[in-house]
Design a protein around this motif. Structure first.
Motif, PDB file in Angstrom:
ATOM      1  N   SER A  22       6.663  -1.417  61.367  1.00 49.62           N
ATOM      2  CA  SER A  22       7.119  -2.214  60.240  1.00 49.62           C
ATOM      3  C   SER A  22       6.385  -3.550  60.275  1.00 49.62           C
ATOM      4  O   SER A  22       5.520  -3.761  61.121  1.00 49.62           O
ATOM      5  N   TYR A  23       6.725  -4.451  59.384  1.00 48.21           N
ATOM      6  CA  TYR A  23       5.998  -5.710  59.166  1.00 48.21           C
ATOM      7  C   TYR A  23       5.568  -6.444  60.432  1.00 48.21           C
ATOM      8  O   TYR A  23       4.466  -6.954  60.530  1.00 48.21           O
ATOM      9  N   ALA A  82       4.979  -1.332  55.539  1.00 48.67           N
ATOM     10  CA  ALA A  82       5.955  -0.415  56.151  1.00 48.67           C
ATOM     11  C   ALA A  82       6.300   0.677  55.162  1.00 48.67           C
ATOM     12  O   ALA A  82       6.132   0.507  53.948  1.00 48.67           O
ATOM     13  N   LEU A  83       6.754   1.820  55.692  1.00 49.72           N
ATOM     14  CA  LEU A  83       7.344   2.851  54.845  1.00 49.72           C
ATOM     15  C   LEU A  83       8.828   2.897  55.160  1.00 49.72           C
ATOM     16  O   LEU A  83       9.228   2.744  56.314  1.00 49.72           O
ATOM     17  N   GLY A  84       9.637   3.099  54.132  1.00 48.50           N
ATOM     18  CA  GLY A  84      11.082   3.144  54.350  1.00 48.50           C
ATOM     19  C   GLY A  84      11.788   3.337  53.029  1.00 48.50           C
ATOM     20  O   GLY A  84      11.127   3.566  52.007  1.00 48.50           O
ATOM     21  N   PHE A  85      13.087   3.271  53.035  1.00 49.68           N
ATOM     22  CA  PHE A  85      13.936   3.454  51.861  1.00 49.68           C
ATOM     23  C   PHE A  85      13.990   4.920  51.447  1.00 49.68           C
ATOM     24  O   PHE A  85      15.060   5.470  51.218  1.00 49.68           O
ATOM     25  N   PHE A 124       6.142  -0.205  51.197  1.00 45.95           N
ATOM     26  CA  PHE A 124       6.328  -1.614  50.862  1.00 45.95           C
ATOM     27  C   PHE A 124       4.964  -2.290  50.976  1.00 45.95           C
ATOM     28  O   PHE A 124       4.383  -2.325  52.060  1.00 45.95           O
ATOM     29  N   ARG A 164       8.066   7.492  60.628  1.00 43.15           N
ATOM     30  CA  ARG A 164       7.136   6.448  60.190  1.00 43.15           C
ATOM     31  C   ARG A 164       6.780   6.611  58.712  1.00 43.15           C
ATOM     32  O   ARG A 164       6.218   5.714  58.106  1.00 43.15           O
ATOM     33  N   LEU A 165       7.083   7.788  58.146  1.00 43.62           N
ATOM     34  CA  LEU A 165       6.818   8.030  56.721  1.00 43.62           C
ATOM     35  C   LEU A 165       8.044   7.733  55.869  1.00 43.62           C
ATOM     36  O   LEU A 165       8.068   8.023  54.676  1.00 43.62           O
ATOM     37  N   GLY A 166       9.083   7.176  56.493  1.00 43.74           N
ATOM     38  CA  GLY A 166      10.299   6.875  55.744  1.00 43.74           C
ATOM     39  C   GLY A 166      11.254   8.051  55.685  1.00 43.74           C
ATOM     40  O   GLY A 166      12.232   8.010  54.935  1.00 43.74           O
ATOM     41  N   ILE A 190      13.380  -9.769  59.088  1.00 45.20           N
ATOM     42  CA  ILE A 190      12.358  -8.919  58.494  1.00 45.20           C
ATOM     43  C   ILE A 190      12.719  -7.477  58.853  1.00 45.20           C
ATOM     44  O   ILE A 190      13.108  -7.199  59.984  1.00 45.20           O
ATOM     45  N   SER A 191      12.605  -6.564  57.894  1.00 42.69           N
ATOM     46  CA  SER A 191      13.007  -5.170  58.145  1.00 42.69           C
ATOM     47  C   SER A 191      12.249  -4.566  59.313  1.00 42.69           C
ATOM     48  O   SER A 191      11.042  -4.758  59.438  1.00 42.69           O
ATOM     49  N   GLN A 247      18.752   4.855  56.543  1.00 45.08           N
ATOM     50  CA  GLN A 247      17.392   4.487  56.179  1.00 45.08           C
ATOM     51  C   GLN A 247      16.632   4.146  57.452  1.00 45.08           C
ATOM     52  O   GLN A 247      17.217   3.706  58.439  1.00 45.08           O
ATOM     53  N   THR A 248      15.306   4.348  57.400  1.00 45.60           N
ATOM     54  CA  THR A 248      14.521   4.252  58.631  1.00 45.60           C
ATOM     55  C   THR A 248      14.271   2.815  59.076  1.00 45.60           C
ATOM     56  O   THR A 248      14.017   2.562  60.244  1.00 45.60           O
ATOM     57  N   ILE A 249      14.310   1.858  58.119  1.00 46.32           N
ATOM     58  CA  ILE A 249      14.141   0.449  58.481  1.00 46.32           C
ATOM     59  C   ILE A 249      15.242  -0.377  57.814  1.00 46.32           C
ATOM     60  O   ILE A 249      15.812   0.032  56.804  1.00 46.32           O
TER      61      ILE A 249
END
Lengths: 239, 319
Positions: A54-55, A136-139, A145, B29-31, B237-238, B262-264
């Protein structure tokens, strides 16, 4: 938290460590985070369960059949001691997302233009003229993002999120931009729609975009968007 | 799919019934979320009772309401919540294997204790893996019996392995006392990096006062109501979230994140519940109470290893 020295390895449960590399979001973070991903894959091998970049951080989830928390931490310390940034990133090819910018599929386009004191065409030029980085990938699967959009285009999320945002929708939240891989609820300001297939379970790697990728939105005509397989159904019609 | 045949037909679908294997790994890592059984303890024992190796797909039945009919003779086991299950008109015993003849009806009524029951069949339910797993995640449209993340619906047919179900009934029964899901559990939490950012009274309250389960509880997470926790950090920060992460939004009421999280995320965290604590939490009724206790990552690993050993002992196929 600002006082801690970085990098730091933080507890994340019985099978995970979170490596905190940076304190603030910066494009310069990504070569280091990607290098850490690469080195963890090599160092942990089969004992690696998941990595979540992530970030500013990397979450490392390991197999407890193979490693104790202390062993995993030691492994991470070794990796960090010899970490060098991934220079290949600078030369990585730019992923292009063909996007139809139009109020029917981007209901906030006109409001954004008004807020920025620009024409819609200027907004499109501004949004599509920059190269963004995936932080990052998420949601949702394949939801990337990206940042950072021109500060004139920055816009906070909708107060009331939409119950259903159509797949491909391109949006802005704060100074970040993203495209929805699949229909889902969402609160980003929509300005257009991409025909790119962002997540495909049949494609190798599944997600079109990965953390660290560089991305450009390419403005295309409605005809081109349709030719590429995009759906022109207006946002209101799909909700 | 070869080697498969219809095993159970859905006569009536309840609120939520999902096929779950251990979960989806290597793609976070791909959400893509983890998925898998909310109560790994009951899921693993159901598979064990049905004679399956660790990891076989079993059915997670939430709150009951599901009615299934056997399309062939088979052996199955139900563990976890007591949902007043019956086999035809007789009580279906839990925590042991049961032989079912073709045409017999398994019916889940409503919860007597716990929320989620796990039904495993000998040989395991068969479905095409998606991104390496059959774990059903509705929100992502991934996995499950149809591959598209659909919960079970009327007339769906669950496929089973042709070779399953050869052992005699009654051979595999629970040797311990089944868990009491009505007791107030003490959930083990491994403190996380932001623990020192919470003020002293908040930390004392977190580990000494009871927490009530909010109605907003699902496979993504469970909201806990109780003393308001004050943290010097508002938002972060996420960053990546592990199973059981207990995040505290600005309202001071923690949310324990479960399998479909959710992953992050970007709220400060008290720490992470150990997997068996997540499993126990997944059986808690809204309105019921839980307590939190702090453990080390080493203690949590040791407890999980004991569980894994006991549920796979003598199982040559165990992973």
């Amino acid at each position: 938290m600002s006082a801690v020295t970085l990098p730091r390895i933080e507890s994340a449960g019985m099978d995970g460590w979170l490596v905190r590399l940076f304190g603030v979001i910066d494009e310069a973070n990504m070569p280091w985070i990607l290098a850490l991903v690469r080195d963890c894959e090599a160092a942990f091998g089969d004992a690696l369960v998941d990595l979540v970049p992530s970030y500013t951080t990397l979450l490392v989830v390991f197999d407890i059949d193979r490693l104790t928390p202390a062993q995993a931490r030691l492994q991470l310390q070794r990796v960090l001691a010899s970490l060098t940034p991934d220079q290949q990133l600078k030369h990585a090819e730019i992923q292009e997302l063909p996007t139809w910018y139009d109020p029917s599929v981007g209901p906030e386009l006109e409001r954004l233009a008004e807020q920025a004191g620009m024409s819609c065409a200027d907004v499109v030029e501004c949004h599509s003229g920059a190269i963004y980085q995936v932080y990052a990938l998420g949601f949702a699967p394949g939801f990337a993002f990206m940042g950072s959009v021109d500060e004139r285009l920055a816009m906070s999320r909708l107060k009331t999120p939409r119950k259903r945002v159509p797949a491909g929708s391109v949006g802005i939240a704060g100074r970040q931009t993203a495209a929805y891989p699949m229909a889902s609820p969402g609160g980003w300001n929509l300005i257009g729609r991409t025909a790119a297939m962002l997540f495909d379970r049949k494609r190798e790697g599944f997600s079109l975009l990965q953390a660290g990728d560089r991305v450009r939105f390419v403005s295309v005509s409605k005809e081109e968007f349709v030719r590429l397989g995009g759906s022109t159904l207006a946002v209101e019609e799909t909700s | 799919m070869s080697g498969c045949e219809p095993g159970l037909r859905v006569l009536r679908s309840g609120p939520l019934a999902l096929l779950q294997d251990e979960g989806r790994f290597g793609v976070r890592r791909l959400g893509v979320t983890q998925g898998g059984p909310a109560d790994i303890h009951a899921w693993a024992w159901a598979n064990r009772m049905a004679g399956n190796a660790w990891g076989a797909a079993a059915l997670e039945v939430t709150l009951g309401g599901l009615v299934l009919q056997a399309e062939r003779d088979l052996r199955l086991a139900v563990c976890g919540a007591d949902l007043n299950a019956t086999l035809d008109d007789a009580v279906l015993p839990l925590w042991r294997d049961v032989s079912v003849r073709r045409g017999q009806v398994v019916r889940f009524a409503q919860p007597a204790s716990g929320l989620r029951a796990y039904l495993a069949v000998a040989g395991g339910f068969q479905a095409e893996p998606v991104l390496g797993s059959v774990a059903c995640v509705v929100r992502e449209g991934l996995g499950g019996h149809d591959g598209n993340g659909s919960p079970l619906a009327e007339d769906d047919v669950l496929m089973v392995s042709k070779s399953g179900g050869r052992r005699a009934e009654g051979q595999c029964a629970w040797r311990d006392v089944p868990p009491d899901y009505t007791a107030v559990p003490s959930l083990a939490l491994i403190p996380g990096a932001q623990i020192a950012e919470f003020d002293g009274p908040s930390l004392y309250a977190a580990f000494h006062q009871p927490w009530r389960i909010n109605e907003r509880a699902d496979r993504m997470g469970v909201r806990l109501c109780g003393p308001v926790l004050h943290c010097r950090l508002d938002r972060m920060i996420s960053e990546g979230l592990g199973l059981g992460a207990v995040q505290v939004p600005p309202d001071g009421q923690p949310i324990a994140l479960l399998n479909d999280r959710q992953t992050i995320g970007g709220y400060p965290r008290l720490g992470a519940l150990e997997p068996l604590a997540c499993a126990r939490l997944a059986q808690c009724m809204p309105g019921s109470e839980v307590r939190l206790r702090a453990v080390s990552a080493e203690e949590a690993q040791a407890e999980y290893r004991r569980f894994f050993k006991s549920v796979t002992e003598g199982d040559l196929n165990a992973g």
